[in-house]
Design an enzyme around this catalytic site. Structure first.
Site, short mmCIF file in Angstrom:
data_model
loop_
_atom_site.label_atom_id
_atom_site.label_comp_id
_atom_site.label_asym_id
_atom_site.label_seq_id
_atom_site.Cartn_x
_atom_site.Cartn_y
_atom_site.Cartn_z
CD GLU A 74 -53.80 -135.19 38.64
OE1 GLU A 74 -54.09 -135.24 37.44
OE2 GLU A 74 -54.63 -135.00 39.55
CG ASP A 94 -53.79 -133.79 34.63
OD1 ASP A 94 -53.83 -135.04 34.70
OD2 ASP A 94 -54.60 -133.05 35.21
CB ILE A 96 -56.51 -138.63 32.36
CG1 ILE A 96 -55.96 -139.84 31.60
CG2 ILE A 96 -57.98 -138.40 31.99
CD1 ILE A 96 -56.75 -141.13 31.82
CG ASP A 97 -57.41 -131.66 33.70
OD1 ASP A 97 -57.67 -132.07 34.85
OD2 ASP A 97 -57.61 -130.50 33.34
CB THR A 99 -59.40 -138.55 36.52
OG1 THR A 99 -58.08 -138.17 36.12
CG2 THR A 99 -59.39 -140.02 36.89
CG ASP A 229 -55.65 -129.36 37.31
OD1 ASP A 229 -55.65 -130.52 36.92
OD2 ASP A 229 -55.90 -129.03 38.49
#
Ligand code: IPD
Length: 303
Positions: A74, A94, A96-97, A99, A229
């Site tokens: 990402e 990702d 940190i999905d 955030t 995502d």
């Protein structure tokens, strides 16, 4: 030719998801304010130093283990490698999905790692280190949460209609009236005309996928979503017996047809997902048709 055994990748993915999860968890519980940057001019799409650090780490470790695989992350998708998806094995991450959840210490935060071969998601690993939930899937071998086969819940409960569904979706990052008003009209129809059971926003598309795969929600849809995502999540949903559709749901409605092949490949770069949990095929088909009538389409540029 694509191989059928990706267990080497799955094992490394789990190991690295746990390493990443440890870093995210430590930062989540630290008393210090995350370093936040905005990726848009409205301060909606945010990134923190932890997102960047975790992505750089995962990129380096995966490159060392699988040097020929492409990598889409990402936070670095605008870099030289870009985010175009080819037939080549591609790791989609990702870091940190969720955030915004991470910044607000809302506990729906995860690292999402997918492997895509011939544009098909073949491995998915999603780890929420705050709730200690590890979701994994390997193509044709099922999906699991902390070792228990998915779906965990409501395996024998049919889905007779959309009004029986707990639905998850996301506000997304587009807050312009052309981007947001159709979403709010859809929500209004779902809650009033359809009288759906309820509506949830996890704040992370990857977690929406896991909640559906485990049987905690019935439908997840989102327009504007990105490949990082949902790449891992699509594999987890499919291996739990759930269905994932994309643009075809909307284009077939526009053309007046109402048949979507259940075997159609999912378009990861199409930025649309309509997912339905494990249920008898005729129930899934009915819910898909109802959603196709209700969800207002939005034109979003492909990735
Ligand atoms: C976001 C989440 C959210 C979705 C946004 C994404 P991030 O990802 O998945 O649910 O609605 O469109 O950007 O930024 O937290 O990785």
């Amino acid at each position: 030719m694509a191989k059928s055994d990706y267990s080497d990748f799955l094992n490394v993915g789990i190991e690295l998801a746990r390493v990443a999860g440890g870093i995210i968890r430590e930062a989540f519980y630290s008393g210090s304010l995350p370093t936040i940057e905005s990726k848009d001019d409205r301060d909606v799409d945010l990134v923190t130093a932890t997102d960047k650090y975790v992505e750089a780490l995962l990129r380096e470790k995966f490159k060392a283990e699988f040097p020929s695989y492409k990598f889409i992350g990402e936070e670095s998708s605008a870099s030289s490698e870009g985010s175009s998806l080819t037939q080549e094995p591609t790791i989609i991450v990702d870091p940190i999905d969720g955030t915004t959840n991470f910044i607000h210490r809302f506990p729906f935060v995860c690292v999402s790692i997918g492997l895509v071969v011939d544009k098909i998601p073949v491995v998915g690993v999603i780890f929420n280190p705050i709730l200690d939930e590890l979701y994994t899937a390997h193509i044709n071998r099922g999906a699991y949460m902390n070792g228990s086969r998915l779906p965990l819940f409501r395996k024998n409960e049919p889905l007779p209609s959309l009004s029986h569904c707990l639905i998850s979706t996301e506000a997304g990052n587009d807050r312009t009236s052309t981007g947001f008003d159709p979403k709010s009209r859809t929500l209004s129809k779902l809650m009033t005309d359809i009288n759906a059971r309820g509506l949830r926003c996890a704040g992370a598309g990857a977690i929406d996928c896991c909640l559906l795969a485990r049987g905690s929600t019935d439908v997840y849809y989102e327009i504007g979503v990105r490949a990082w995502d949902i790449s891992a999540g699509v594999c987890i949903i499919r291996e739990s017996g759930g269905m994932c559709f994309g643009e075809e749901v909307f284009s077939q409605r526009r053309s007046g047809e109402n048949t979507v092949s259940f075997d159609e490949p999912f378009d990861l770069m199409g930025r649309k997902i309509v997912a339905i949990r494990f249920a008898p095929k005729e129930n899934q088909e009915l819910i898909r048709r109802q959603l196709a009538d209700i969800i207002e389409d939005i034109i979003v540029p492909r990735d």
